[in-house]
Design a protein around this motif. Sequence first.
Motif, PDB file in Angstrom:
ATOM      1  N   THR A   1       0.810  -1.218   0.000  1.00  0.00           N
ATOM      2  CA  THR A   1       0.000   0.000   0.000  1.00  0.00           C
ATOM      3  C   THR A   1       0.843   1.267   0.000  1.00  0.00           C
ATOM      4  OG1 THR A   1      -0.232  -0.075   2.407  1.00  0.00           O
ATOM      5  CG2 THR A   1      -1.969  -1.122   1.107  1.00  0.00           C
ATOM      6  N   VAL A   2       2.150   1.153   0.196  1.00  0.00           N
ATOM      7  CA  VAL A   2       3.024   2.321   0.151  1.00  0.00           C
ATOM      8  C   VAL A   2       3.498   2.562  -1.282  1.00  0.00           C
ATOM      9  CG1 VAL A   2       5.192   3.317   0.967  1.00  0.00           C
ATOM     10  CG2 VAL A   2       3.760   2.014   2.538  1.00  0.00           C
ATOM     11  N   THR A   3       4.015   1.515  -1.934  1.00  0.00           N
ATOM     12  CA  THR A   3       4.593   1.668  -3.279  1.00  0.00           C
ATOM     13  C   THR A   3       3.646   1.285  -4.394  1.00  0.00           C
ATOM     14  OG1 THR A   3       5.475  -0.579  -3.348  1.00  0.00           O
ATOM     15  CG2 THR A   3       6.881   1.135  -2.366  1.00  0.00           C
ATOM     16  N   GLY A   4       2.617   0.491  -4.084  1.00  0.00           N
ATOM     17  CA  GLY A   4       1.715   0.008  -5.118  1.00  0.00           C
ATOM     18  C   GLY A   4       2.216  -1.257  -5.792  1.00  0.00           C
ATOM     19  N   GLY A   5       3.395  -1.733  -5.393  1.00  0.00           N
ATOM     20  CA  GLY A   5       3.947  -2.957  -5.977  1.00  0.00           C
ATOM     21  C   GLY A   5       3.116  -4.170  -5.599  1.00  0.00           C
ATOM     22  N   MET A   6       3.018  -5.117  -6.537  1.00  0.00           N
ATOM     23  CA  MET A   6       2.253  -6.333  -6.294  1.00  0.00           C
ATOM     24  C   MET A   6       3.176  -7.536  -6.357  1.00  0.00           C
ATOM     25  SD  MET A   6      -1.249  -5.773  -8.474  1.00  0.00           S
ATOM     26  CE  MET A   6      -0.419  -5.712 -10.050  1.00  0.00           C
ATOM     27  N   GLY A   7       2.853  -8.563  -5.600  1.00  0.00           N
ATOM     28  CA  GLY A   7       3.630  -9.782  -5.643  1.00  0.00           C
ATOM     29  C   GLY A   7       3.116 -10.796  -4.646  1.00  0.00           C
ATOM     30  N   ARG A   8       3.924 -11.829  -4.452  1.00  0.00           N
ATOM     31  CA  ARG A   8       3.574 -12.896  -3.508  1.00  0.00           C
ATOM     32  C   ARG A   8       4.412 -12.742  -2.242  1.00  0.00           C
ATOM     33  NH1 ARG A   8       0.766 -17.156  -6.017  1.00  0.00           N
ATOM     34  NH2 ARG A   8       0.845 -17.039  -8.272  1.00  0.00           N
ATOM     35  N   VAL A   9       3.786 -13.015  -1.107  1.00  0.00           N
ATOM     36  CA  VAL A   9       4.494 -12.966   0.168  1.00  0.00           C
ATOM     37  C   VAL A   9       5.492 -14.119   0.199  1.00  0.00           C
ATOM     38  CG1 VAL A   9       4.251 -13.210   2.676  1.00  0.00           C
ATOM     39  CG2 VAL A   9       2.557 -11.899   1.366  1.00  0.00           C
ATOM     40  N   ARG A  10       6.747 -13.799   0.521  1.00  0.00           N
ATOM     41  CA  ARG A  10       7.777 -14.830   0.688  1.00  0.00           C
ATOM     42  C   ARG A  10       7.940 -15.179   2.162  1.00  0.00           C
ATOM     43  NH1 ARG A  10       7.001 -17.369  -3.130  1.00  0.00           N
ATOM     44  NH2 ARG A  10       7.175 -16.308  -5.090  1.00  0.00           N
TER      45      ARG A  10
ATOM     46  N   HIS B   1       7.928  -9.945  -6.671  1.00  0.00           N
ATOM     47  CA  HIS B   1       7.202  -9.794  -7.927  1.00  0.00           C
ATOM     48  C   HIS B   1       7.604 -10.947  -8.836  1.00  0.00           C
ATOM     49  CE1 HIS B   1       6.178  -8.146 -11.891  1.00  0.00           C
ATOM     50  NE2 HIS B   1       5.222  -7.504 -11.222  1.00  0.00           N
ATOM     51  N   PRO B   2       6.763 -11.337  -9.800  1.00  0.00           N
ATOM     52  CA  PRO B   2       7.138 -12.421 -10.712  1.00  0.00           C
ATOM     53  C   PRO B   2       8.449 -12.185 -11.476  1.00  0.00           C
ATOM     54  CG  PRO B   2       4.795 -12.017 -10.875  1.00  0.00           C
ATOM     55  CD  PRO B   2       5.364 -10.935  -9.981  1.00  0.00           C
ATOM     56  N   ASN B   3       8.863 -10.927 -11.646  1.00  0.00           N
ATOM     57  CA  ASN B   3      10.122 -10.663 -12.350  1.00  0.00           C
ATOM     58  C   ASN B   3      11.348 -10.907 -11.473  1.00  0.00           C
ATOM     59  OD1 ASN B   3      10.354  -8.436 -10.669  1.00  0.00           O
ATOM     60  ND2 ASN B   3      10.042  -6.917 -12.278  1.00  0.00           N
ATOM     61  N   GLY B   4      11.132 -11.296 -10.221  1.00  0.00           N
ATOM     62  CA  GLY B   4      12.234 -11.603  -9.321  1.00  0.00           C
ATOM     63  C   GLY B   4      12.592 -10.493  -8.352  1.00  0.00           C
ATOM     64  N   HIS B   5      12.076  -9.289  -8.576  1.00  0.00           N
ATOM     65  CA  HIS B   5      12.350  -8.167  -7.663  1.00  0.00           C
ATOM     66  C   HIS B   5      11.685  -8.446  -6.320  1.00  0.00           C
ATOM     67  CE1 HIS B   5      13.148  -4.117  -6.313  1.00  0.00           C
ATOM     68  NE2 HIS B   5      11.871  -4.020  -5.967  1.00  0.00           N
ATOM     69  N   THR B   6      12.465  -8.339  -5.244  1.00  0.00           N
ATOM     70  CA  THR B   6      11.953  -8.584  -3.892  1.00  0.00           C
ATOM     71  C   THR B   6      12.170  -7.345  -3.038  1.00  0.00           C
ATOM     72  OG1 THR B   6      12.519 -10.915  -4.102  1.00  0.00           O
ATOM     73  CG2 THR B   6      12.128 -10.107  -1.874  1.00  0.00           C
ATOM     74  N   TRP B   7      11.205  -7.035  -2.195  1.00  0.00           N
ATOM     75  CA  TRP B   7      11.325  -5.899  -1.276  1.00  0.00           C
ATOM     76  C   TRP B   7      10.622  -6.244   0.027  1.00  0.00           C
ATOM     77  CZ3 TRP B   7       7.815  -6.366  -5.115  1.00  0.00           C
ATOM     78  CH2 TRP B   7       6.482  -6.090  -4.833  1.00  0.00           C
TER      79      TRP B   7
ATOM     80  N   ALA C   1      -4.559  -8.772  -2.545  1.00  0.00           N
ATOM     81  CA  ALA C   1      -4.791  -8.368  -3.934  1.00  0.00           C
ATOM     82  C   ALA C   1      -6.244  -8.631  -4.310  1.00  0.00           C
ATOM     83  CB  ALA C   1      -3.851  -9.137  -4.857  1.00  0.00           C
ATOM     84  N   SER C   2      -6.808  -7.719  -5.095  1.00  0.00           N
ATOM     85  CA  SER C   2      -8.179  -7.902  -5.589  1.00  0.00           C
ATOM     86  C   SER C   2      -8.161  -8.974  -6.677  1.00  0.00           C
ATOM     87  CB  SER C   2      -8.707  -6.588  -6.166  1.00  0.00           C
ATOM     88  OG  SER C   2      -8.022  -6.285  -7.377  1.00  0.00           O
ATOM     89  N   SER C   3      -9.320  -9.374  -7.140  1.00  0.00           N
ATOM     90  CA  SER C   3      -9.386 -10.417  -8.169  1.00  0.00           C
ATOM     91  C   SER C   3      -8.681  -9.973  -9.452  1.00  0.00           C
ATOM     92  CB  SER C   3     -10.836 -10.809  -8.457  1.00  0.00           C
ATOM     93  OG  SER C   3     -11.591  -9.680  -8.842  1.00  0.00           O
ATOM     94  N   VAL C   4      -8.824  -8.724  -9.847  1.00  0.00           N
ATOM     95  CA  VAL C   4      -8.153  -8.219 -11.050  1.00  0.00           C
ATOM     96  C   VAL C   4      -6.638  -8.186 -10.833  1.00  0.00           C
ATOM     97  CG1 VAL C   4      -7.855  -6.189 -12.538  1.00  0.00           C
ATOM     98  CG2 VAL C   4     -10.147  -6.906 -11.847  1.00  0.00           C
ATOM     99  N   GLU C   5      -6.204  -7.763  -9.657  1.00  0.00           N
ATOM    100  CA  GLU C   5      -4.772  -7.728  -9.354  1.00  0.00           C
ATOM    101  C   GLU C   5      -4.182  -9.138  -9.330  1.00  0.00           C
ATOM    102  OE1 GLU C   5      -4.784  -3.626  -6.723  1.00  0.00           O
ATOM    103  OE2 GLU C   5      -5.357  -5.527  -5.790  1.00  0.00           O
ATOM    104  N   ARG C   6      -4.951 -10.102  -8.813  1.00  0.00           N
ATOM    105  CA  ARG C   6      -4.477 -11.489  -8.821  1.00  0.00           C
ATOM    106  C   ARG C   6      -4.321 -11.991 -10.251  1.00  0.00           C
ATOM    107  NH1 ARG C   6      -8.148 -11.907  -4.565  1.00  0.00           N
ATOM    108  NH2 ARG C   6      -9.652 -13.002  -5.862  1.00  0.00           N
ATOM    109  N   LEU C   7      -5.271 -11.668 -11.122  1.00  0.00           N
ATOM    110  CA  LEU C   7      -5.164 -12.072 -12.532  1.00  0.00           C
ATOM    111  C   LEU C   7      -3.939 -11.435 -13.184  1.00  0.00           C
ATOM    112  CD1 LEU C   7      -8.894 -11.950 -13.692  1.00  0.00           C
ATOM    113  CD2 LEU C   7      -7.452 -13.970 -13.386  1.00  0.00           C
TER     114      LEU C   7
END
Length: 94
Positions: free
Chosen positions: A31-40, A52-58, A66-72
Amino acid sequence: MTTWEAAPGIVRSGTGAEALDITPGMMVVDTVTGGMGRVRTVDTNGMISVEHPNGHTWRTCAVRAASSVERLNLLAADAAQASRAHRQTDAPTP
């Protein structure tokens, strides 16, 4: 109703991860950066590692599910990354 007693200073507010019951693999939005991804991982201090799927981790402490559209969108990014990785491994070596 049950009443609980605790010494002052022991009780604290729940972290963002505790409030949402964040678990590894869950798709979230920072909610700070708007970045989406999976919790590690979720640290004991409430910091959440997101990838993120591209490998970037923060790391962040402020996420929402994530909402349904964000999950898609994340699933599409997963598929695109897998396709790129597959093309790279299939490339002929000179």
